[in-house]
Design a protein around this motif. Sequence first.
Motif, PDB file in Angstrom:
ATOM      1  N   LYS A  89       0.795  -1.282   0.251  1.00  0.00           N
ATOM      2  CA  LYS A  89       0.061   0.141   0.287  1.00  0.00           C
ATOM      3  C   LYS A  89       0.875   1.270  -0.406  1.00  0.00           C
ATOM      4  N   ILE A  90       1.936   1.065   0.545  1.00  0.00           N
ATOM      5  CA  ILE A  90       2.401   2.069   0.812  1.00  0.00           C
ATOM      6  C   ILE A  90       3.842   2.868  -0.705  1.00  0.00           C
ATOM      7  N   MET A  91       4.172   1.491  -1.269  1.00  0.00           N
ATOM      8  CA  MET A  91       4.505   1.603  -2.243  1.00  0.00           C
ATOM      9  C   MET A  91       3.551   1.727  -3.438  1.00  0.00           C
ATOM     10  N   LEU A  92       2.194   1.930  -3.539  1.00  0.00           N
ATOM     11  CA  LEU A  92       1.021   2.220  -4.517  1.00  0.00           C
ATOM     12  C   LEU A  92       0.798   3.840  -4.099  1.00  0.00           C
ATOM     13  N   GLU A  93       1.166   4.266  -3.387  1.00  0.00           N
ATOM     14  CA  GLU A  93       0.932   5.520  -2.762  1.00  0.00           C
ATOM     15  C   GLU A  93       1.974   6.998  -3.251  1.00  0.00           C
ATOM     16  N   LYS A  94       3.257   5.839  -3.312  1.00  0.00           N
ATOM     17  CA  LYS A  94       4.205   7.006  -3.523  1.00  0.00           C
ATOM     18  C   LYS A  94       4.171   6.661  -4.816  1.00  0.00           C
ATOM     19  N   ALA A  95       4.092   5.735  -5.480  1.00  0.00           N
ATOM     20  CA  ALA A  95       3.511   5.581  -7.238  1.00  0.00           C
ATOM     21  C   ALA A  95       2.236   6.242  -7.700  1.00  0.00           C
ATOM     22  N   GLY A  96       2.095   7.157  -7.394  1.00  0.00           N
ATOM     23  CA  GLY A  96       0.306   7.800  -7.448  1.00  0.00           C
ATOM     24  C   GLY A  96      -1.084   7.303  -7.277  1.00  0.00           C
ATOM     25  N   ILE A  97      -0.497   5.700  -7.243  1.00  0.00           N
ATOM     26  CA  ILE A  97      -2.329   5.238  -7.788  1.00  0.00           C
ATOM     27  C   ILE A  97      -2.548   4.949  -5.988  1.00  0.00           C
ATOM     28  N   SER A  98      -4.010   5.109  -5.815  1.00  0.00           N
ATOM     29  CA  SER A  98      -4.424   4.979  -4.884  1.00  0.00           C
ATOM     30  C   SER A  98      -3.936   3.538  -4.039  1.00  0.00           C
ATOM     31  N   SER A  99      -4.434   3.946  -2.698  1.00  0.00           N
ATOM     32  CA  SER A  99      -3.293   1.795  -1.942  1.00  0.00           C
ATOM     33  C   SER A  99      -4.622   1.303  -1.776  1.00  0.00           C
ATOM     34  N   GLU A 110       0.472   3.596 -20.689  1.00  0.00           N
ATOM     35  CA  GLU A 110       2.117   3.344 -21.088  1.00  0.00           C
ATOM     36  C   GLU A 110       2.365   3.216 -19.179  1.00  0.00           C
ATOM     37  N   SER A 111       2.460   4.774 -19.550  1.00  0.00           N
ATOM     38  CA  SER A 111       3.242   5.080 -17.970  1.00  0.00           C
ATOM     39  C   SER A 111       2.919   4.383 -17.072  1.00  0.00           C
ATOM     40  N   ILE A 112       1.181   4.032 -16.526  1.00  0.00           N
ATOM     41  CA  ILE A 112       0.985   3.582 -15.335  1.00  0.00           C
ATOM     42  C   ILE A 112       2.013   1.990 -15.472  1.00  0.00           C
ATOM     43  N   ALA A 139      13.093   3.637   1.889  1.00  0.00           N
ATOM     44  CA  ALA A 139      13.101   2.904   1.045  1.00  0.00           C
ATOM     45  C   ALA A 139      12.428   2.548  -0.200  1.00  0.00           C
ATOM     46  N   VAL A 140      11.422   2.760  -0.240  1.00  0.00           N
ATOM     47  CA  VAL A 140      10.602   2.301  -0.830  1.00  0.00           C
ATOM     48  C   VAL A 140      10.806   3.797  -2.467  1.00  0.00           C
ATOM     49  N   ASN A 141      10.521   4.536  -1.268  1.00  0.00           N
ATOM     50  CA  ASN A 141      10.762   6.294  -2.210  1.00  0.00           C
ATOM     51  C   ASN A 141      11.956   5.840  -3.059  1.00  0.00           C
ATOM     52  N   THR A 142      13.039   5.075  -2.433  1.00  0.00           N
ATOM     53  CA  THR A 142      14.690   5.175  -3.125  1.00  0.00           C
ATOM     54  C   THR A 142      14.416   4.115  -4.218  1.00  0.00           C
ATOM     55  N   GLU A 143      13.827   3.030  -3.771  1.00  0.00           N
ATOM     56  CA  GLU A 143      14.114   1.780  -4.400  1.00  0.00           C
ATOM     57  C   GLU A 143      13.502   2.074  -5.648  1.00  0.00           C
ATOM     58  N   PHE A 144      12.340   2.502  -5.603  1.00  0.00           N
ATOM     59  CA  PHE A 144      10.606   3.459  -6.781  1.00  0.00           C
ATOM     60  C   PHE A 144      11.432   3.615  -7.753  1.00  0.00           C
ATOM     61  N   VAL A 145      12.139   5.099  -7.201  1.00  0.00           N
ATOM     62  CA  VAL A 145      12.886   5.689  -7.665  1.00  0.00           C
ATOM     63  C   VAL A 145      13.909   5.084  -9.288  1.00  0.00           C
ATOM     64  N   ARG A 146      14.612   4.323  -8.051  1.00  0.00           N
ATOM     65  CA  ARG A 146      15.701   4.374  -9.027  1.00  0.00           C
ATOM     66  C   ARG A 146      15.481   3.235 -10.348  1.00  0.00           C
ATOM     67  N   LYS A 147      14.391   2.353 -10.181  1.00  0.00           N
ATOM     68  CA  LYS A 147      13.569   1.569 -11.229  1.00  0.00           C
ATOM     69  C   LYS A 147      12.977   1.937 -11.600  1.00  0.00           C
ATOM     70  N   LEU A 148      12.742   3.041 -11.871  1.00  0.00           N
ATOM     71  CA  LEU A 148      12.328   3.886 -12.729  1.00  0.00           C
ATOM     72  C   LEU A 148      12.559   4.271 -14.243  1.00  0.00           C
ATOM     73  N   ILE A 149      13.858   4.682 -12.830  1.00  0.00           N
ATOM     74  CA  ILE A 149      15.017   5.878 -13.481  1.00  0.00           C
ATOM     75  C   ILE A 149      15.731   4.878 -14.666  1.00  0.00           C
ATOM     76  N   ALA A 189      14.083  13.117 -15.636  1.00  0.00           N
ATOM     77  CA  ALA A 189      13.301  14.159 -14.416  1.00  0.00           C
ATOM     78  C   ALA A 189      12.133  14.338 -14.961  1.00  0.00           C
ATOM     79  N   ASP A 190      12.143  14.974 -16.413  1.00  0.00           N
ATOM     80  CA  ASP A 190      10.786  15.470 -16.799  1.00  0.00           C
ATOM     81  C   ASP A 190       9.521  14.456 -16.893  1.00  0.00           C
ATOM     82  N   LYS A 191      10.340  13.108 -17.391  1.00  0.00           N
ATOM     83  CA  LYS A 191       9.617  12.343 -17.845  1.00  0.00           C
ATOM     84  C   LYS A 191       8.600  11.273 -16.464  1.00  0.00           C
ATOM     85  N   ILE A 192       9.097  11.019 -15.438  1.00  0.00           N
ATOM     86  CA  ILE A 192       9.273  10.401 -14.346  1.00  0.00           C
ATOM     87  C   ILE A 192       8.684  11.874 -12.995  1.00  0.00           C
TER      88      ILE A 192
END
Lengths: 374, 561, 62, 227
Positions: D61-71, D113-115, D164-174, D189-192
């Motif tokens: 649920k935390i991960m989803l919130e970080k990614a802007g998806i409703s938990s 695509e983005s989601i 950790a969720v925040n960091t890992e998520f952004v890294r994976k997005l990159i 940065a623009d894209k994500i």
Amino acid sequence: MMEAGRHPNINLLAYSEVKSVKGKAGDFTVKVIKKARYVNETECTACGKCFEKCPKKVPNEFDMGHGMRKAIYLHFPQGIPAIATIDKDNCFYFSTGKCRVCEKFCEKKAIDFDQKDELITLRSGAIVVATGFDVYDPTHLTQYGYGKYKNVITALEYERLICAFGPKKGELKRPSDEKHAEVLGYIQCVGSRSLKDNRYCSSVCCMHATKEAMLAKEHDPKAKSYIFYTDFRAVGKGFQKYIKRGEEDYGIKYIRSRVAEITEDEEKNPIIWYEDTVSRSVKRKKVDLVVLATTLVPRKDAPALAKVLGIELDDCGFFNTDPFTPTDTTKKGIFVCGYCQGPLDIPESVAQASAAAERAADVILAGSLCSQER
Amino acid sequence: MNELRIGVFVCNCGTNIGGFIDVPAVAEYAKTLKGVVFAQTNLFSCSESGTTSIKEAIRENNLNRVVVAACTPLTHEPTFRAACMEEGLNQFLFEFVNIREHCSWVHMQQKELATEKAKELVRMGVARAAFLETGEMTDVDVIPSALVLGGGISGITAATALGGIGIKTILVEKEKKLGGILKDLYKLYPTGEDASKFLDKKIKSLMKFKNVEIITSTEIKTIEGYIGNYTVTVKKGEKEKEYKVGSIVLATGAVSYEPDKSKGKDFFNFDGKKIISQFQLENKLKKGAIKEKNIVMILCAGSRTPERIYCSRICCMTSIKNALLIKKANKDTEVTIVYRDLQTYGTDYEEELRKSKQAGIRFIRYNEVKPPTVDTKKKSVMVYHELLGRDIELPYDLVVLATPLVSHADVENISQKLKVPVDEHGFFLEAHVKLRPLEFATDGIFLCGCAHWPADITESISQALGAASKAAIPLLMGKVTVEPIISYVDEDKCSGCGICEENCPYGAIKKDPEKKKATVTAVICKGCGICATNCPEQAISIKHYKPEQVFAQLEAAFKEE
Amino acid sequence: MKKEDMKKVGAIAVIGGGVGGMQASLDLADSGFKVYLIDTKPSIGGMMSQLDKTFPTNDCAM
Amino acid sequence: MQHPTNTRTIRVLCTGQVDPTYVLKALKNGADGVLVIGCRLGECHYINGNYQAREKIDMTKIMLEKAGISSKRVEMRFISSAEGNKYIEAVKEFTDTVKSVGPSPVRSKEKCESIKRILDALIAAASEFRLRAIVAKKKKMIEEGNVYNEKIPQEEIEKVIDNAVNTEFVRKLIVSCLKEKPQSCMDIADKIEVPSALVLSHLSYLRRKNIIDVDRVKERVPYYKII
């Protein structure tokens, strides 16, 4: 339950009665009458078509008479074996010679009106008796008004009323007007610990009442429960904690008292008149529903079964055992467990069942029968 | 893997399914799915004729996967697995789809939607079936002997029972003599029999069995292994000995709570002389008649209090029994029992209570809020009488405190060695309070007597016989069967971090000290999957519930048509 | 082996299909004995199946 | 006992088997919501699988919130096998909740695509050693303490997980962006939609870990690529 029904070593003889037992420890010959269900056991799949169509309704004994079943019925939905049974006494065909609706609708052609009781002869090295108990009928204890007032019910009736698969689909509606019961009075020791009825203590009712009161609160947050008790007996593992939880989290009120009488007002609300045995004063409490913790008594057929088996009963009518050989009856090779030998709760019954199994195995496995002396 | 040949069987279940779902349409749809070479409907798949037709289809179409869409796997999975096996198809290549409980019964009013859902459920089942793998039940051999830990009445009874059915049994007692608490008791309720005579009789009948080895003054050093194969090292003095056993009965009992005399002030002025415990009274009675004229017994002394919330079950009856014995020896002795609730449950005990009232024993109830106090100067017990609304004074020559049974000091030690849990009071925690009172969640270890919870002799004997029955099962069968639905470690991925070992509730997965990789003991593993979801390297999976099997279902569930 | 032993029957009759009877049957069946479980009612389950929940854990009776 | 026909059931032996990646995969495949149902707390048939599952679902649920998806799209309930009515209630309630959140963005053409990229990044993050290890160790850290025998307060552990969720998520997005083609920090940065300074710090971390490298430098702007 499923496990017992499926075990390759267990031969299930439901709807059957023990007729005679001959022989001795190591080799008994047991004659069993397998009553006719008038339904072919191997064909019936309990699909339900027959009881949907059967025109005859009778009070359902599994639901303690609250709710109806048909003359062809399943004992209860999850019952094992899952085979429909025709109740001969209530079936139109057996009483009038006409109907046979179930037969018409059965796709498996499983209905067999010509089925006869079957006599089966078994040989067994030992016998374990685990016939359980009956619930005491409190009708003659007129002070409680059971039978007279609709909103006075027994604890087992309450179980069926509150059960999700029960006749009221899990809603706690009282019998008189289907109103949600919010104020509940539980009366302990009904017919027990009394020289007039049953001298003994049923051992399980105090905890049972607490559980029922908790269920009431879970079903309806507004529910208020009052338990009228003599001595509060909570000796098992985790029981004291459980009643504390009942008091603190569920707001159950425990009242040390003796109930003298139950009356009823115009709206059919029972009024409990009781002596508060702490303050020695007479008080009364109006409730929506009264639940009687009736004694659990030896089964009606216990004397007959004792005779068939050749074992003795004790003063209270339970199968007699010695305190230090709790699963041995008065006859070698016949063992008992559970409530039929005296009051026990579920874990104790389960433990004792294993004990009886050990004793039965001992008859067959022991080097000689005399090693049974323990 | 050979070409997939999946057979799908859709059950009508009479009208249970057929009445609400278009079963033929579901079967037709199944034929269009990838890998499906055969599909049919049955009136009742589980019936004799149903399984026969499934078997025929397996044979004739050379099926290598079977999917049945019917009811709950709880009832009929074994039926269909058996049908597959009879045709030489591995039972784990069978997949059950529940379109009754999950579909027809819960969507009775929406027949079309229900049919669509049934199709999708079948699609998911077929997708999963494609990824199923064979599995074999394995039998593990069992060493046909048992260990009984503790030589009190429970341990003696369990060992006698096991000995009686011909099982080689080792009974280990840490004290010099067998008997446990019973050694120090006077007479037993409800029979009035001498405890020592009763005990002698029991020990004698145990000694009769040549297959039972009794070792006293002995402690357990280590216990290693699992059901069927335990290695137990015992220590007697300096000597150590190793035993191999298949199952273990834990009957280590409990002890009577003895307050610290120096802290007696806080505990009814307990001094061990004039204010003693019920346990001490037993000893006193054993030595000779009681001379004191006024005796006051205080019940629930140290139990049903905030720090020890439980009821110790046996103290009411013990007190009533001793009060009756005193009264019987000398009817002029005044005995008063100060109690909270009288736990004389069942048939015999209620009768004893009645007898004791007739014998002139006085009963006074007290409220936990105002417990009685012992005034050593006035030599009287002060009890707040609720009805009178004031304290009443009971002069005493002897005060007897009914203290509860409490767990042994070394419970932690045993619990760690056996890897079985204890509760907050130090009593061992069974697998299931109601349905498995004599078992632990760990297979092969069983429990009875006061180690589980305070119990009287009758109850202890019942439990001991029961535990013996349970312990004997694997030993009599000579083997335990293990399902292959257990965890599996991919050693290439495993980094040996040990997180799986920390979290496994059964102690089934361990880091191999040499390989530095996790290894699973199949007999212990239950397949809960905790190791898999915790594995940081995703090196662990559960057979039959592998990620690719679940993913296949997930993909099929949302496939666009 | 004594003569008497030869006559022992390796089956056991259990009368009553409630929680006690079922447990005894399962123990015996698991130990390899043949068990006849006899109940007067159309199906086994006994009184416990009539209970909604059971104390002290409030979990289901089925 | 009737309920809407929109549920699809996946059977597991114990909720202890439910990996966060399963839940995320379901969402990626187009599920509007995922309901995980286990035994009542304290009544787990496998001792404590449901407690373990709860930790995993909380993290998901935390991960989803970080990614802007409703938990709210993910829920865990504890129901015993005898409580059919509670199951029905839970399914109905959950259906209502998910309806209020709206249909899965995976099924909308513009966002698909983005989601999906976001969910892939989440799945990759949930497969990452660091996140899995922290969640697996959570209970032990709170109850028994770390290797230095220091008990860690729950809030603190939760902070660590959050971070950790925040960091890992952004890294994976990159990483997922770079998989498409080599890009500059600003592009990513623009894209994500992450501040470029943060992207830069992750880029340097990923470079240190030999996951990415500089592809080329154009007009003094470095472009990164996956190794």
